[in-house]
Motif scaffolding. Structure first.
Motif, PDB file in Angstrom:
ATOM      1  N   LEU A  34      61.007 -37.144  41.204  1.00  0.00           N
ATOM      2  CA  LEU A  34      59.474 -37.409  41.187  1.00  0.00           C
ATOM      3  C   LEU A  34      59.153 -38.545  41.848  1.00  0.00           C
ATOM      4  O   LEU A  34      57.964 -38.743  42.294  1.00  0.00           O
ATOM      5  CB  LEU A  34      59.077 -37.127  39.827  1.00  0.00           C
ATOM      6  CG  LEU A  34      58.430 -35.873  39.310  1.00  0.00           C
ATOM      7  CD1 LEU A  34      57.933 -36.057  37.997  1.00  0.00           C
ATOM      8  CD2 LEU A  34      57.690 -35.069  40.423  1.00  0.00           C
ATOM      9  N   HIS A  35      60.091 -39.340  42.019  1.00  0.00           N
ATOM     10  CA  HIS A  35      59.769 -40.913  42.441  1.00  0.00           C
ATOM     11  C   HIS A  35      58.872 -41.706  41.696  1.00  0.00           C
ATOM     12  O   HIS A  35      58.341 -42.649  42.117  1.00  0.00           O
ATOM     13  CB  HIS A  35      59.363 -40.828  44.158  1.00  0.00           C
ATOM     14  CG  HIS A  35      60.083 -40.294  45.125  1.00  0.00           C
ATOM     15  ND1 HIS A  35      61.591 -40.561  45.048  1.00  0.00           N
ATOM     16  CD2 HIS A  35      60.276 -39.099  45.747  1.00  0.00           C
ATOM     17  CE1 HIS A  35      62.148 -39.901  45.724  1.00  0.00           C
ATOM     18  NE2 HIS A  35      61.512 -38.821  46.360  1.00  0.00           N
ATOM     19  N   SER A  36      58.504 -41.248  40.566  1.00  0.00           N
ATOM     20  CA  SER A  36      57.762 -42.221  39.729  1.00  0.00           C
ATOM     21  C   SER A  36      58.102 -41.904  38.268  1.00  0.00           C
ATOM     22  O   SER A  36      57.722 -40.603  37.864  1.00  0.00           O
ATOM     23  CB  SER A  36      56.433 -41.832  39.977  1.00  0.00           C
ATOM     24  OG  SER A  36      55.527 -42.481  39.014  1.00  0.00           O
ATOM     25  N   ARG A  37      58.583 -43.049  37.672  1.00  0.00           N
ATOM     26  CA  ARG A  37      59.052 -42.867  36.391  1.00  0.00           C
ATOM     27  C   ARG A  37      57.689 -42.622  35.640  1.00  0.00           C
ATOM     28  O   ARG A  37      57.746 -41.902  34.506  1.00  0.00           O
ATOM     29  CB  ARG A  37      59.598 -44.226  36.024  1.00  0.00           C
ATOM     30  CG  ARG A  37      60.187 -44.364  34.624  1.00  0.00           C
ATOM     31  CD  ARG A  37      61.216 -43.554  34.464  1.00  0.00           C
ATOM     32  NE  ARG A  37      61.537 -42.808  33.059  1.00  0.00           N
ATOM     33  CZ  ARG A  37      62.065 -41.706  32.852  1.00  0.00           C
ATOM     34  NH1 ARG A  37      62.566 -41.065  33.531  1.00  0.00           N
ATOM     35  NH2 ARG A  37      62.052 -41.280  31.422  1.00  0.00           N
ATOM     36  N   ARG A  38      56.606 -43.375  35.786  1.00  0.00           N
ATOM     37  CA  ARG A  38      55.368 -43.307  35.262  1.00  0.00           C
ATOM     38  C   ARG A  38      54.840 -41.811  35.113  1.00  0.00           C
ATOM     39  O   ARG A  38      54.300 -41.184  34.185  1.00  0.00           O
ATOM     40  CB  ARG A  38      54.255 -43.964  35.683  1.00  0.00           C
ATOM     41  CG  ARG A  38      54.373 -45.457  35.169  1.00  0.00           C
ATOM     42  CD  ARG A  38      52.916 -46.124  35.504  1.00  0.00           C
ATOM     43  NE  ARG A  38      53.165 -47.548  35.328  1.00  0.00           N
ATOM     44  CZ  ARG A  38      52.563 -48.528  35.754  1.00  0.00           C
ATOM     45  NH1 ARG A  38      51.520 -48.275  36.097  1.00  0.00           N
ATOM     46  NH2 ARG A  38      52.876 -49.712  35.339  1.00  0.00           N
ATOM     47  N   LEU A  39      55.233 -41.099  36.351  1.00  0.00           N
ATOM     48  CA  LEU A  39      54.787 -39.857  36.287  1.00  0.00           C
ATOM     49  C   LEU A  39      55.365 -38.799  35.450  1.00  0.00           C
ATOM     50  O   LEU A  39      55.126 -37.923  34.452  1.00  0.00           O
ATOM     51  CB  LEU A  39      54.667 -39.155  37.772  1.00  0.00           C
ATOM     52  CG  LEU A  39      54.234 -37.773  38.054  1.00  0.00           C
ATOM     53  CD1 LEU A  39      52.783 -37.413  37.503  1.00  0.00           C
ATOM     54  CD2 LEU A  39      54.442 -37.314  39.450  1.00  0.00           C
ATOM     55  N   THR A  40      56.910 -38.861  35.389  1.00  0.00           N
ATOM     56  CA  THR A  40      57.809 -38.266  34.512  1.00  0.00           C
ATOM     57  C   THR A  40      57.222 -38.685  32.994  1.00  0.00           C
ATOM     58  O   THR A  40      56.947 -37.771  32.429  1.00  0.00           O
ATOM     59  CB  THR A  40      59.064 -38.756  34.597  1.00  0.00           C
ATOM     60  OG1 THR A  40      59.558 -38.584  35.948  1.00  0.00           O
ATOM     61  CG2 THR A  40      60.330 -38.029  33.819  1.00  0.00           C
TER      62      THR A  40
ATOM     63  N   ALA B 243      41.880 -38.891  36.294  1.00  0.00           N
ATOM     64  CA  ALA B 243      40.609 -39.444  36.644  1.00  0.00           C
ATOM     65  C   ALA B 243      40.466 -39.107  38.275  1.00  0.00           C
ATOM     66  O   ALA B 243      39.120 -38.786  38.380  1.00  0.00           O
ATOM     67  CB  ALA B 243      40.640 -40.877  36.573  1.00  0.00           C
ATOM     68  N   TRP B 244      41.514 -38.711  38.971  1.00  0.00           N
ATOM     69  CA  TRP B 244      41.370 -38.372  40.527  1.00  0.00           C
ATOM     70  C   TRP B 244      40.795 -36.890  40.387  1.00  0.00           C
ATOM     71  O   TRP B 244      39.791 -36.634  40.937  1.00  0.00           O
ATOM     72  CB  TRP B 244      42.739 -38.718  40.817  1.00  0.00           C
ATOM     73  CG  TRP B 244      42.493 -37.829  42.497  1.00  0.00           C
ATOM     74  CD1 TRP B 244      43.022 -36.907  42.945  1.00  0.00           C
ATOM     75  CD2 TRP B 244      42.104 -38.707  43.618  1.00  0.00           C
ATOM     76  NE1 TRP B 244      42.987 -36.899  44.429  1.00  0.00           N
ATOM     77  CE2 TRP B 244      42.301 -37.893  44.715  1.00  0.00           C
ATOM     78  CE3 TRP B 244      41.239 -40.091  43.797  1.00  0.00           C
ATOM     79  CZ2 TRP B 244      41.881 -38.565  46.022  1.00  0.00           C
ATOM     80  CZ3 TRP B 244      41.024 -40.411  44.946  1.00  0.00           C
ATOM     81  CH2 TRP B 244      41.384 -39.668  46.030  1.00  0.00           C
ATOM     82  N   THR B 245      41.260 -35.891  39.551  1.00  0.00           N
ATOM     83  CA  THR B 245      40.795 -34.495  39.492  1.00  0.00           C
ATOM     84  C   THR B 245      39.304 -34.793  38.955  1.00  0.00           C
ATOM     85  O   THR B 245      38.600 -33.751  39.559  1.00  0.00           O
ATOM     86  CB  THR B 245      41.602 -33.596  38.856  1.00  0.00           C
ATOM     87  OG1 THR B 245      41.748 -34.141  37.336  1.00  0.00           O
ATOM     88  CG2 THR B 245      42.888 -33.434  39.321  1.00  0.00           C
TER      89      THR B 245
ATOM     90  N   GLY C 244      49.031 -37.882  39.107  1.00  0.00           N
ATOM     91  CA  GLY C 244      49.065 -36.706  38.854  1.00  0.00           C
ATOM     92  C   GLY C 244      50.094 -35.843  39.690  1.00  0.00           C
ATOM     93  O   GLY C 244      50.861 -36.124  40.718  1.00  0.00           O
ATOM     94  N   THR C 245      50.371 -34.451  39.182  1.00  0.00           N
ATOM     95  CA  THR C 245      51.042 -33.363  40.033  1.00  0.00           C
ATOM     96  C   THR C 245      50.632 -31.839  39.419  1.00  0.00           C
ATOM     97  O   THR C 245      50.167 -31.966  38.502  1.00  0.00           O
ATOM     98  CB  THR C 245      52.723 -33.519  39.798  1.00  0.00           C
ATOM     99  OG1 THR C 245      53.341 -32.666  40.379  1.00  0.00           O
ATOM    100  CG2 THR C 245      52.706 -33.467  38.236  1.00  0.00           C
ATOM    101  N   PRO C 246      50.946 -31.091  40.569  1.00  0.00           N
ATOM    102  CA  PRO C 246      50.724 -29.520  40.257  1.00  0.00           C
ATOM    103  C   PRO C 246      51.381 -29.496  39.078  1.00  0.00           C
ATOM    104  O   PRO C 246      52.912 -29.971  39.043  1.00  0.00           O
ATOM    105  CB  PRO C 246      50.897 -28.929  41.466  1.00  0.00           C
ATOM    106  CG  PRO C 246      51.074 -29.776  42.553  1.00  0.00           C
ATOM    107  CD  PRO C 246      51.303 -31.104  41.975  1.00  0.00           C
ATOM    108  N   VAL C 247      51.231 -28.871  37.950  1.00  0.00           N
ATOM    109  CA  VAL C 247      52.019 -28.471  36.550  1.00  0.00           C
ATOM    110  C   VAL C 247      51.118 -27.554  35.855  1.00  0.00           C
ATOM    111  O   VAL C 247      49.943 -27.568  35.965  1.00  0.00           O
ATOM    112  CB  VAL C 247      52.374 -29.644  35.720  1.00  0.00           C
ATOM    113  CG1 VAL C 247      51.136 -30.539  35.113  1.00  0.00           C
ATOM    114  CG2 VAL C 247      53.773 -29.539  35.085  1.00  0.00           C
TER     115      VAL C 247
END
Ligand SMILES: Cc1cc2nc3c(=O)[nH]c(=O)nc-3n(C[C@H](O)[C@H](O)[C@H](O)COP(=O)(O)O)c2cc1C
Length: 367
Positions: A252-258, A286-288, A326-329
């Motif tokens: 995911l390239h982002s620990r925070r996202l995980t 907040a982006w969506t 964020g990410t699709p999930v």
């Protein structure tokens, strides 16, 4: 977890996994499931070739699949620059304004903004296929519509099964008419582009609509009992996407996202057009919220929105801006509470499945 389809594909478990990460797809295949590598992020055939070579070296001769995106509504005959020019200034300045509001710095010099329009263009998907046909890919899946007849024919000539995602019985019937071999019934709960019908209703509807074609149930599956439910609804397998995002093999390239995913509850996603212009389920951020805000300009249609937010998304990811990341999930994110290896996820799914079957046996008076 054997079905006619899993036997036909030569896999131990009828567990199919969509993932953009080759390491996850290969690990799932090695664990006895069927890994499907998502190709949409590959702008050029060369990168796909590199990763398919890697897949070949890491799947011990076991079967795997490839997922391309050929939208039914084609983006052809226009250049990326022409599409870029269609984006209204109001939308551009709104995107910048939101980034500034959250203090997101620009990308470091020389770093390119990510995911562009190209992955959605049929010509790009076709160049990916030219590469894929040199590999023993066993199943070719397509999101957002039936692949064109010549692609279906070519895949069949190469001995591949063709699968397509459907969010309604109507779409599923169209796939059947187009000569597709496997329909993935993707319910409302799912991560990524999704329709409005929940898996519980959609799966049996599609099973009946395309009979005797095999159907895979997708959307909201992350435990063995949910896999058992999919079989009970008539599916010949489960197709999972979200659950792999928090595996140790995911990049995911982002620990925070995980960490955000691990902490999120099942109510923390939203079906929003913020990412691509078509409704796609993703982590609510907040982006969506900014794109879904009635006071804002709202999202543009596909492919404009994807192009508009590509650089912004890269900036948000690069700087790991907490509120916007964020990410699709899918809604199953609420059950993704620990990092596990792909093998551990498969073990949990198979054990949970066996427990669910024993429970049902007892209910049926057999145990
Ligand atoms: C991060 C992510 C990206 C996705 N991208 C695609 C894609 O490019 N093509 C596709 O066919 N499906 C895509 N999907 C949908 C999956 O194939 C799958 O149907 C879905 O994740 C199943 O529901 P679940 O998220 O509840 O497991 C994506 C899903 C996620 C979570």
């Amino acid at each position: 977890m054997q079905t006619e389809l899993s036997k036909k594909l030569g896999v131990e478990h009828a567990l199919f996994g969509f993932t953009p990460f080759p390491a996850v797809a290969a690990a799932l295949t090695r664990a006895g499931g069927f890994g499907v590598l998502g190709a949409v992020r590959y702008a050029a055939g060369d990168e796909l070739k590199r990763d398919l070579d890697w897949m070949q070296d890491h799947t011990d001769g076991l079967p795997y699949g490839l997922d391309v995106v050929m939208p039914a509504k084609k983006v052809e005959g226009v250049t990326e620059e022409q599409v870029e020019a269609m984006i209204p200034e109001q939308h551009r300045s709104y995107a910048q304004e939101v980034l500034e509001r959250y203090g997101v710095p620009p990308l470091p010099e020389g770093e390119e903004g990510g995911w562009r329009i190209t992955g959605w263009m049929e010509s790009v998907a076709r160049s990916q296929l030219d590469v894929a046909f040199d590999y023993p890919v066993k199943l070719l899946a397509n999101a957002l519509g039936s692949p064109p007849p010549d692609v279906v024919e070519r895949a069949h000539r190469h001995g591949m099964l063709v699968a397509a995602l459907a969010g309604s019985a109507h779409h599923a019937r169209r796939h059947k008419e187009a000569g597709i071999d496997v329909v993935v019934a993707q319910g409302y709960e799912a991560g990524g582009h999704t329709g409005e019908i929940g898996s519980m209703v959609l799966t049996p509807e599609i099973v009946e609509a395309v009979d005797p074609l095999p159907v895979l149930a997708a959307g909201g599956i992350g435990t063995g009992s949910q896999v058992a439910a999919a079989f009970a609804l008539g599916a010949q397998g489960a197709w999972l996407g979200s659950v792999w995002l928090t595996t140790t093999e995911a990049e995911l390239h982002s620990r925070r996202l995980t960490e955000k995913l691990l902490a999120a509850g099942s109510g923390d996603t939203v079906r929003s057009r913020a990412l691509t212009g078509k409704p796609a389920r993703q982590l609510r951020t907040a982006w969506t919220d900014a794109w879904d805000d009635p006071e804002g300009p709202g999202p543009l249609p596909m492919p404009l929105q994807g192009l508009l937010v590509a650089e912004a998304n890269s900036r948000i990811q690069h700087h790991e801006t907490e509120e916007l990341l964020g990410t699709p999930v899918g809604q199953i994110v609420g059950s993704m509470n620990s990092e596990r290896s792909v093998q551990a996820v498969v073990d949990d799914l198979t054990r949970g499945f066996e427990r669910a079957v024993r429970r049902l046996d007892r209910v049926a008076g057999n145990g």
